[in-house]
Scaffold this active site. Structure first.
Site, PDB file in Angstrom:
ATOM      1  N   ARG A 208      -5.070   7.352  -5.206  1.00 48.07           N
ATOM      2  CA  ARG A 208      -4.961   6.837  -3.832  1.00 48.07           C
ATOM      3  C   ARG A 208      -4.737   7.967  -2.824  1.00 48.07           C
ATOM      4  O   ARG A 208      -5.198   7.879  -1.692  1.00 48.07           O
ATOM      5  CB  ARG A 208      -3.817   5.801  -3.784  1.00 48.07           C
ATOM      6  CG  ARG A 208      -3.588   5.153  -2.404  1.00 48.07           C
ATOM      7  CD  ARG A 208      -2.584   4.020  -2.534  1.00 48.07           C
ATOM      8  NE  ARG A 208      -1.982   3.643  -1.259  1.00 48.07           N
ATOM      9  CZ  ARG A 208      -2.398   2.640  -0.484  1.00 48.07           C
ATOM     10  NH1 ARG A 208      -3.425   1.913  -0.851  1.00 48.07           N
ATOM     11  NH2 ARG A 208      -1.789   2.360   0.650  1.00 48.07           N
TER      12      ARG A 208
ATOM     13  N   ILE B  85      -5.503   1.971   5.656  1.00 42.94           N
ATOM     14  CA  ILE B  85      -5.673   1.672   4.234  1.00 42.94           C
ATOM     15  C   ILE B  85      -4.569   0.669   3.930  1.00 42.94           C
ATOM     16  O   ILE B  85      -3.407   0.866   4.317  1.00 42.94           O
ATOM     17  CB  ILE B  85      -5.574   2.953   3.365  1.00 42.94           C
ATOM     18  CG1 ILE B  85      -5.657   2.637   1.869  1.00 42.94           C
ATOM     19  CG2 ILE B  85      -4.343   3.765   3.652  1.00 42.94           C
ATOM     20  CD1 ILE B  85      -5.739   3.914   0.985  1.00 42.94           C
ATOM     21  N   SER B  86      -4.915  -0.437   3.287  1.00 49.15           N
ATOM     22  CA  SER B  86      -3.944  -1.526   3.105  1.00 49.15           C
ATOM     23  C   SER B  86      -2.841  -1.144   2.122  1.00 49.15           C
ATOM     24  O   SER B  86      -3.006  -0.244   1.290  1.00 49.15           O
ATOM     25  CB  SER B  86      -4.658  -2.784   2.601  1.00 49.15           C
ATOM     26  OG  SER B  86      -5.711  -3.122   3.473  1.00 49.15           O
ATOM     27  N   GLN B  87      -1.736  -1.883   2.217  1.00 48.08           N
ATOM     28  CA  GLN B  87      -0.607  -1.731   1.293  1.00 48.08           C
ATOM     29  C   GLN B  87      -1.097  -1.933  -0.150  1.00 48.08           C
ATOM     30  O   GLN B  87      -1.879  -2.861  -0.403  1.00 48.08           O
ATOM     31  CB  GLN B  87       0.415  -2.811   1.663  1.00 48.08           C
ATOM     32  CG  GLN B  87       1.657  -2.829   0.833  1.00 48.08           C
ATOM     33  CD  GLN B  87       2.510  -4.069   1.159  1.00 48.08           C
ATOM     34  OE1 GLN B  87       2.078  -4.968   1.862  1.00 48.08           O
ATOM     35  NE2 GLN B  87       3.701  -4.095   0.618  1.00 48.08           N
ATOM     36  N   PRO B  88      -0.653  -1.103  -1.098  1.00 48.15           N
ATOM     37  CA  PRO B  88      -1.133  -1.242  -2.482  1.00 48.15           C
ATOM     38  C   PRO B  88      -1.004  -2.672  -3.037  1.00 48.15           C
ATOM     39  O   PRO B  88      -1.939  -3.186  -3.669  1.00 48.15           O
ATOM     40  CB  PRO B  88      -0.235  -0.272  -3.266  1.00 48.15           C
ATOM     41  CG  PRO B  88       0.172   0.756  -2.263  1.00 48.15           C
ATOM     42  CD  PRO B  88       0.267   0.041  -0.939  1.00 48.15           C
TER      43      PRO B  88
END
Ligand code: SAM
Length: 211
Positions: free
Chosen positions: A36, A62-65
């Site tokens: 990531r 970038i979205s939260q994992p």
């Protein structure tokens, strides 16, 4: 020997993903595999495995994992599916999907982001990057077993539902700016079932069926 990024990544999987109840082994392996930190801007690499979204430029994120993991898990992928992601952004979600599906199409509205993601995804041979208005889907490769929309729409575009195969699934955040509910749609012949899931906050979907 594990480097710090691998260590942080493993911790992210343990605490943020398994810790919140997602336990599918293939899903977890995908999150252990994809670096990531390469998908976030250089200056934010130390934060890449933190429990939240990060800016990627041009007012996008970038979205939260965990949200990436949850949306991916809702597609129930077994390995051979053809999927579409609307909103390539950094390319991270597409990289995760490439480990879990047969063929991944991803479409980005902003050419600058699309170009960067395409470069990062060049080693992911089953990922096909497109530039354009993904609120219209990507008809050329339809129908899809699964569609993930990673930007928020005022309502679910019928044109996306129409690009699903029978029993195909669509995950999309629906609501107003800054506050949405994640919706899971399943195609049953000419009918579409919808389940409302958790509250989320995504950047707005642009284009014909966006804002
Ligand atoms: N999935 C991405 C990732 O893994 O980094 C995160 C995506 S970000 C939350 C939402 C993305 O959707 C932005 O890059 C934005 O430019 C894109 N977007 C917004 N409207 C779009 C549209 N109509 N078609 C394609 N992409 C769109």
């Amino acid at each position: 020997m594990k480097d710090q990024f691998e260590f942080d990544r493993h911790q992210m999987v343990e605490e943020q993903i398994i810790g919140r109840g997602l336990r599918d082994q293939r899903l977890l392996s995908a999150f252990e595999s994809v670096p990531r930190h390469l998908f976030v801007p250089q200056e934010d690499r130390q934060l890449a495995y933190a429990d939240g979204p990060l800016p990627i430029g041009l007012d996008q994120t970038i979205s939260q994992p965990y949200i990436v993991a949850l949306m991916t898990s809702l597609l129930k992928l077994e390995g051979n599916e053809r999927v579409l992601e609307v909103g390539t952004g950094s390319g991270y979600q597409a990289a995760i999907l490439s480990h879990l599906a047969g063929e991944v199409h991803t479409i980005e509205y902003l050419p600058q982001l699309a170009a960067r993601a395409k470069q990062l995804l060049s080693g992911y041979l089953n990922v096909f990057c497109h530039v354009g208005d993904g609120s219209l889907g990507w008809q050329e490769s339809a129908p899809y077993d699964g569609i993930i929309v990673t930007a928020a729409a005022p309502e679910t575009p019928q044109v996306l539902l129409d690009q699903l195969k029978d029993d195909g699934r669509l995950v999309i955040p629906i609501g107003r700016r800054g506050y949405q509910k994640l919706e899971l749609w399943t195609r049953r012949g000419d009918k579409f079932d919808c389940d409302e899931l958790i509250e989320v906050a995504f950047v707005p979907l642009r284009g014909e069926y966006g804002w």
